[in-house]
Design an enzyme around this catalytic site. Structure first.
Site, short mmCIF file in Angstrom:
data_model
loop_
_atom_site.label_atom_id
_atom_site.label_comp_id
_atom_site.label_asym_id
_atom_site.label_seq_id
_atom_site.Cartn_x
_atom_site.Cartn_y
_atom_site.Cartn_z
N SER A 222 0.84 -1.20 0.00
CA SER A 222 0.00 0.00 0.00
C SER A 222 0.87 1.24 0.00
O SER A 222 1.94 1.25 0.63
CB SER A 222 -0.90 0.01 1.23
OG SER A 222 -1.54 1.27 1.38
N TYR A 235 -2.03 0.78 10.14
CA TYR A 235 -1.99 0.08 8.85
C TYR A 235 -0.71 0.43 8.09
O TYR A 235 -0.01 -0.45 7.57
CB TYR A 235 -3.22 0.47 8.04
CG TYR A 235 -3.31 -0.18 6.68
CD1 TYR A 235 -3.60 -1.53 6.55
CD2 TYR A 235 -3.12 0.58 5.53
CE1 TYR A 235 -3.70 -2.12 5.30
CE2 TYR A 235 -3.21 0.00 4.27
CZ TYR A 235 -3.50 -1.34 4.15
OH TYR A 235 -3.59 -1.93 2.91
#
Length: 407
Positions: A222, A235
């Site tokens: 990501s 995250y």
């Protein structure tokens, strides 16, 4: 040497250093989208205008830009490796990227080993109903070492001497929204346990098969693992650790002939991202877990706005997962797979801005793209004598594309 000639050579030297270093970084980053190229040309021309205008140098710059365009657009001959006799192990196939990729690879003729959390879940049922007998479903929680080892035994038993061509590390989780100070420690540990330690466990377990076949490892990461997206600390930290691990493996596995690639997708609607009840549950859990003092300093309205923003991002995310699926297929079959792939609209431009613009501008762009917060913490409002800003009317104007993922 007259002044004109001296100015020309100084100009040429400065532009050569600037354009050369920028071009090298641009090409090695594999940014090939049109917005990124336009932005790069704009930055180059801006520097050019600040220098002494000289027609031969301008023409040389135009030629250089044309070469850059052609080179960055050329991906080599359209040759791909054959699909026959290739087996792929994919994690996290209940929903999202893993689910769509398992279907696509099966349709192409790959032998697919797809892991799911629930063999009786909707995702597993869909895979059984739409895929061929080549696809093998395995119930695996990648945080459970025993289940990962059992998946290895099942895979080896079915493959026999054929070998495993590739591992697609897709399984991941994002259970966090909110400032780093407000995020629960369980969220940090949960993201690290799945996104980092779980992926590490699967990769280490299947590496002997991949080294034997000189195969490849493809990992879905990501942009939040490399850029400071607000309110995604847990995250992003887990993905940052994962990125470093994968890059280290890339160096270490090169002598073994194993190719290692990382895919960085833009925002897509996956997993629980469109589930309203999920967001409300996370919001209530966060409010119940915060200390009274911390909740008083930030204010419930501040936390509520963050939840609403994330929920809006999720609803606006792209439902078409094909850009990521196509990128995975390319990484599987390319004779020379890239180290990094940018999948989805806008992510190439995001990386260009992050790499080439001043940090203050890059941070401002990221904040405006991802979080247009209107409410400031309650303690700061009292300190500055500000009233509560009306945020509900502004949330509808957020057209941000980043959304938490459950791959």
């Amino acid at each position: 040497m007259d002044d004109c000639a001296l100015s020309f050579w100084i100009y040429t030297g400065v532009m050569s250093v600037f354009v050369g270093s920028t071009l090298k970084k641009f090409l090695t980053s594999h940014v090939s989208s049109m917005p990124s190229l336009v932005a790069w040309l704009g930055a180059t021309l801006l520097v050019e205008r600040l220098c002494t205008l000289c027609m031969p140098a301008v023409l040389a710059l135009a030629v250089l830009c044309a070469i850059c365009w052609l080179y960055s657009s050329w991906d080599g001959p359209p040759y791909t490796l054959p699909v026959e006799e290739k087996a792929v192990f994919i994690t996290g196939c209940d929903t999202g990227f893993g689910h769509a990729t398992a279907k696509q690879l099966d349709a192409m003729g790959f032998e697919v080993f797809a892991t799911v959390l629930d063999l009786e879940g909707e995702g597993a049922k869909q895979l059984r109903g739409t895929c061929s007998q080549r696809l093998t479903l395995l119930q695996v929680d990648i945080t459970q070492t025993q289940q990962v080892q059992q998946a290895l035994l099942c895979t080896k038993a079915k493959l026999g001497m054929k070998g495993l061509w590739a591992l697609v590390n897709n399984a991941g989780v994002c259970v966090n929204f909110g400032d780093a100070e407000l995020s629960l420690m369980s969220n940090y540990r949960g993201c690290m346990e799945v996104n980092f330690f779980g992926t590490l466990s699967v990769t280490k377990t299947f590496l002997p098969l991949l080294r034997q076949s000189k195969g490849r490892i493809i990992t879905i990461s990501s942009p939040s693992g490399e850029q400071p997206f607000p309110c995604l600390a847990s995250y992003g930290a887990s993905k940052a650790a994962l990125n470093l691990l994968i890059n280290t493996l890339r160096h270490e596995l090169e002598p073994w002939g194993v190719k290692v690639s990382t895919i960085l997708p833009s925002a897509f609607k996956t997993g629980q991202s469109s589930n309203t009840e999920y967001w409300e549950k996370q919001h209530q859990l966060l409010l119940q877990s915060l200390s009274p003092g911390l909740l008083e300093e930030y204010g419930e309205e501040y936390v509520l706005e963050t939840k609403e923003l994330f929920q809006n991002y999720a609803q606006a995310a792209n439902e078409d997962l094909s850009p990521v699926v196509k990128t995975i297929v390319e990484a599987l079959l390319s004779p020379r797979p890239r180290v990094r792939y940018y999948a989805g609209p806008g992510v190439g431009l995001l990386y260009f801005i992050h790499s080439y613009l001043p940090l203050t501008l890059s941070d401002r762009f990221l904040q405006r793209l991802f979080l247009k917060k209107k409410v400031i913490p309650r303690a700061l409002r009292k300190e500055n004598g500000l009233g509560l800003l009306n945020h509900s009317s502004n949330n509808n104007n957020n057209n941000n594309n980043n959304t938490p993922q459950r791959e």
